[in-house]
Design a protein around this motif. Structure first.
Motif, short mmCIF file in Angstrom:
data_model
loop_
_atom_site.label_atom_id
_atom_site.label_comp_id
_atom_site.label_asym_id
_atom_site.label_seq_id
_atom_site.Cartn_x
_atom_site.Cartn_y
_atom_site.Cartn_z
N ALA A 5 34.31 52.17 46.69
CA ALA A 5 34.98 50.99 47.22
C ALA A 5 36.01 51.36 48.29
O ALA A 5 36.50 50.50 49.01
N HIS A 30 35.08 43.00 51.79
CA HIS A 30 34.93 42.78 50.35
C HIS A 30 34.88 41.29 50.03
O HIS A 30 34.07 40.84 49.21
N ILE A 31 35.76 40.52 50.68
CA ILE A 31 35.83 39.08 50.40
C ILE A 31 34.55 38.38 50.85
O ILE A 31 34.06 37.45 50.19
N ASN A 70 40.41 47.69 38.46
CA ASN A 70 40.82 47.97 39.82
C ASN A 70 40.00 49.13 40.39
O ASN A 70 39.94 50.21 39.80
N TYR A 95 43.16 37.85 45.27
CA TYR A 95 43.97 39.05 45.21
C TYR A 95 44.61 39.41 46.55
O TYR A 95 45.34 40.40 46.65
N LEU A 106 37.24 37.38 45.21
CA LEU A 106 38.32 38.37 45.37
C LEU A 106 39.46 37.85 46.24
O LEU A 106 40.52 38.47 46.30
N TRP A 166 45.38 47.00 44.56
CA TRP A 166 44.34 47.05 45.59
C TRP A 166 44.21 45.69 46.24
O TRP A 166 44.09 44.67 45.57
N THR A 167 44.25 45.70 47.58
CA THR A 167 44.07 44.46 48.33
C THR A 167 42.69 44.48 48.97
O THR A 167 42.39 45.37 49.78
N PRO A 168 41.82 43.54 48.61
CA PRO A 168 40.46 43.54 49.17
C PRO A 168 40.46 43.30 50.68
O PRO A 168 41.30 42.57 51.20
N THR A 169 39.54 43.95 51.35
CA THR A 169 39.39 43.79 52.80
C THR A 169 38.55 42.55 53.10
O THR A 169 37.91 41.99 52.20
#
Length: 204
Positions: free
Chosen positions: A176, A120-121, A141, A130, A127, A114-117
């Motif tokens: 999420a 999210h950051i 995850n 990641y 995060l 999963w790559t945080p948007t």
């Protein structure tokens, strides 16, 4: 009234009550979880009854094997045909409430990264570590045990159906990602579909 007659009438009442009680959601057996690389609990009993996995009557013109997502009701249906489907309770995030239409499963992953948007950051700055390669699959995850990625032709819709470890999310407008099912449910669904499976997302 004799005791035997009382027992007879009591048994009739119990039988009538049982007939009026809907079948438990475990009428769709849980998939084998023993070979998973990370622990997965069959914790559907922690989910409100109506959101538990079950086979039920479902009238649709969609062909057997189609997935139908109803984001407003927070249900996902896997069409079996003959007027029946397997219904799963879902959690629906913001993306899951803003996109609708038809797509196909263009990618399927077990224990996906999963790559945080950026959103999210902004909320959780830690995060950012990641972003380069994504968070590896596992219990931490938010994509859970499986992910189905929806495409229109060769274009990724950014719409995902994935798992969650948190049963309290099922039936709520919170996740999420787009649409999440219990890990045991997304594993069950994953085992029933294939690349190219048609997915219909109803309007919210």
């Amino acid at each position: 009234m004799t005791l035997s007659r009382r027992l007879f009438l009591a048994s009739l009442a119990a039988a009538a009550a049982a007939a009026a009680t809907p079948a438990l959601a475990d009428d769709v057996p849980a998939p084998d979880l023993s070979q998973e690389p990370f622990p997965v609990k069959d914790d559907e009993r922690k989910v409100e009854y109506k959101y538990r996995r079950k086979q039920m009557a479902y009238n649709t013109s969609e062909a057997p094997g189609t997935i139908v997502v109803d984001p407003k009701a927070r249900f996902l249906y896997f069409v079996l045909g003959n007027g029946e489907a397997i219904r799963y309770g879902a959690s629906v995030g913001k993306q899951g409430r803003t996109w609708s239409g038809q797509a196909t499963i263009g990618r399927m992953e077990k224990w996906p990264t999963w790559t945080p948007t950026p959103e999210h950051i902004a909320e959780f700055p830690k995060l950012v570590k990641y972003v380069p390669g994504g968070m590896p699959g596992g219990p931490e995850n938010p994509m859970g045990a499986r992910a189905l990625y929806l495409y229109q032709g060769d274009v990724d819709t950014i719409y995902r159906i994935h798992g969650t470890y948190d049963p309290s999310m099922i039936g709520r407008k919170k996740t999420a990602g787009c649409v999440s099912l219990l890990n045991v449910d997304i594993i069950d669904l994953y085992n029933r579909v294939q690349l190219g499976t048609k997915v219909v997302v109803l309007e919210y």
